[in-house]
Motif scaffolding. Structure first.
Motif, PDB file in Angstrom:
ATOM      1  N   MET A   1       0.647  28.923 -34.543  1.00 57.60           N
ATOM      2  CA  MET A   1      -0.278  28.869 -35.647  1.00 57.60           C
ATOM      3  C   MET A   1      -1.305  29.993 -35.549  1.00 57.60           C
ATOM      4  SD  MET A   1      -0.245  27.037 -38.179  1.00 57.60           S
ATOM      5  CE  MET A   1      -0.999  26.062 -39.389  1.00 57.60           C
ATOM      6  N   LYS A   2      -1.695  30.334 -34.314  1.00 59.36           N
ATOM      7  CA  LYS A   2      -2.651  31.423 -34.143  1.00 59.36           C
ATOM      8  C   LYS A   2      -2.056  32.735 -34.637  1.00 59.36           C
ATOM      9  CE  LYS A   2      -4.990  29.618 -30.069  1.00 59.36           C
ATOM     10  NZ  LYS A   2      -5.275  29.885 -28.656  1.00 59.36           N
ATOM     11  N   THR A   3      -0.757  32.918 -34.389  1.00 60.57           N
ATOM     12  CA  THR A   3      -0.104  34.155 -34.806  1.00 60.57           C
ATOM     13  C   THR A   3      -0.089  34.266 -36.328  1.00 60.57           C
ATOM     14  OG1 THR A   3       1.294  33.976 -32.855  1.00 60.57           O
ATOM     15  CG2 THR A   3       1.999  35.502 -34.546  1.00 60.57           C
ATOM     16  N   LEU A   4       0.138  33.156 -37.012  1.00 58.74           N
ATOM     17  CA  LEU A   4       0.145  33.174 -38.477  1.00 58.74           C
ATOM     18  C   LEU A   4      -1.213  33.605 -39.013  1.00 58.74           C
ATOM     19  CD1 LEU A   4       1.514  32.475 -41.202  1.00 58.74           C
ATOM     20  CD2 LEU A   4       0.561  30.187 -40.921  1.00 58.74           C
ATOM     21  N   PHE A   5      -2.292  33.066 -38.443  1.00 55.41           N
ATOM     22  CA  PHE A   5      -3.624  33.439 -38.916  1.00 55.41           C
ATOM     23  C   PHE A   5      -3.936  34.901 -38.600  1.00 55.41           C
ATOM     24  CE2 PHE A   5      -4.629  28.760 -38.567  1.00 55.41           C
ATOM     25  CZ  PHE A   5      -4.588  28.568 -39.925  1.00 55.41           C
ATOM     26  N   LYS A   6      -3.463  35.389 -37.451  1.00 54.84           N
ATOM     27  CA  LYS A   6      -3.663  36.796 -37.133  1.00 54.84           C
ATOM     28  C   LYS A   6      -2.931  37.679 -38.133  1.00 54.84           C
ATOM     29  CE  LYS A   6      -4.296  36.218 -32.170  1.00 54.84           C
ATOM     30  NZ  LYS A   6      -3.700  36.443 -30.851  1.00 54.84           N
ATOM     31  N   ILE A   7      -1.703  37.318 -38.464  1.00 52.84           N
ATOM     32  CA  ILE A   7      -0.922  38.102 -39.426  1.00 52.84           C
ATOM     33  C   ILE A   7      -1.587  38.071 -40.796  1.00 52.84           C
ATOM     34  CG2 ILE A   7       1.278  38.163 -40.677  1.00 52.84           C
ATOM     35  CD1 ILE A   7       2.605  37.262 -38.053  1.00 52.84           C
ATOM     36  N   LEU A   8      -2.052  36.894 -41.224  1.00 62.73           N
ATOM     37  CA  LEU A   8      -2.731  36.790 -42.514  1.00 62.73           C
ATOM     38  C   LEU A   8      -4.030  37.598 -42.522  1.00 62.73           C
ATOM     39  CD1 LEU A   8      -2.225  33.032 -43.397  1.00 62.73           C
ATOM     40  CD2 LEU A   8      -1.169  35.001 -44.481  1.00 62.73           C
ATOM     41  N   PHE A   9      -4.771  37.580 -41.426  1.00 61.83           N
ATOM     42  CA  PHE A   9      -6.019  38.346 -41.359  1.00 61.83           C
ATOM     43  C   PHE A   9      -5.740  39.843 -41.418  1.00 61.83           C
ATOM     44  CE2 PHE A   9      -9.301  40.540 -38.886  1.00 61.83           C
ATOM     45  CZ  PHE A   9     -10.396  40.223 -39.655  1.00 61.83           C
ATOM     46  N   ILE A  10      -4.750  40.296 -40.677  1.00 58.12           N
ATOM     47  CA  ILE A  10      -4.411  41.724 -40.684  1.00 58.12           C
ATOM     48  C   ILE A  10      -3.926  42.141 -42.067  1.00 58.12           C
ATOM     49  CG2 ILE A  10      -2.784  43.436 -39.757  1.00 58.12           C
ATOM     50  CD1 ILE A  10      -3.037  41.947 -37.068  1.00 58.12           C
ATOM     51  N   GLY A  11      -3.100  41.309 -42.696  1.00 53.85           N
ATOM     52  CA  GLY A  11      -2.627  41.617 -44.051  1.00 53.85           C
ATOM     53  C   GLY A  11      -3.764  41.687 -45.053  1.00 53.85           C
ATOM     54  N   THR A  12      -4.711  40.754 -44.943  1.00 51.63           N
ATOM     55  CA  THR A  12      -5.868  40.772 -45.842  1.00 51.63           C
ATOM     56  C   THR A  12      -6.722  42.011 -45.620  1.00 51.63           C
ATOM     57  OG1 THR A  12      -5.878  38.364 -45.813  1.00 51.63           O
ATOM     58  CG2 THR A  12      -7.865  39.447 -46.590  1.00 51.63           C
ATOM     59  N   ALA A  13      -6.937  42.372 -44.352  1.00 49.81           N
ATOM     60  CA  ALA A  13      -7.727  43.575 -44.051  1.00 49.81           C
ATOM     61  C   ALA A  13      -7.042  44.828 -44.593  1.00 49.81           C
ATOM     62  CB  ALA A  13      -7.944  43.683 -42.550  1.00 49.81           C
TER      63      ALA A  13
END
Length: 134
Positions: A1-13
């Motif tokens: 789940m942490k990886t999903l949030f990291k990917i979403l954060f990087i994509g948003t940035a």
């Protein structure tokens, strides 16, 4: 789940950076100036002076403050706080009902415990605990 949030954060940035570069390129293109008509108001983009930059900066600062401060506080105070208050009231009511039930039912609980101790089958209970060697 942490990886999903990291990917979403990087994509948003990355999307924010692309939007910033796109807006910068749109404002600083070397073609003809843009003319936008919105609600009978004329807006010209491309020939920006200090007043335009100052107004855009103030507008972006206000929009950022709304996004970072106002919306989370509205969600917190408008949604989470009433849910917490309702849960607390229901919890206090449940604890009160259980406390009253325990006080009223305590003689019956003691009587049931006494009957259980007196009427249980001791021979069967001792036979179940005794083990025979095999």
């Amino acid at each position: 789940m942490k990886t999903l949030f990291k990917i979403l954060f990087i994509g948003t940035a990355l999307m924010v950076l692309m939007a910033m570069f796109g807006g910068f390129a749109l404002l600083h293109h070397h073609g003809s100036d843009m003319h936008i008509v919105l609600d009978d108001g004329d807006f010209f983009l491309g020939g920006g002076d200090l007043g335009d930059w100052l107004g855009a900066t103030i507008g972006l600062f206000i929009a950022g403050a709304v996004l970072c401060l106002v919306i989370p506080l509205v969600l917190l105070l408008g949604v989470a706080l009433p849910l917490f208050i309702v849960a607390a009231v229901l919890g206090v009511g449940l604890v009160a009902m259980l406390g009253v039930g325990a006080v009223v039912g305590s003689p019956l609980i003691l009587l049931g415990l006494l009957l259980f101790v007196v009427l249980r089958n001791r021979r069967r209970a001792t036979a179940a605990t005794r083990t025979e060697p095999v």
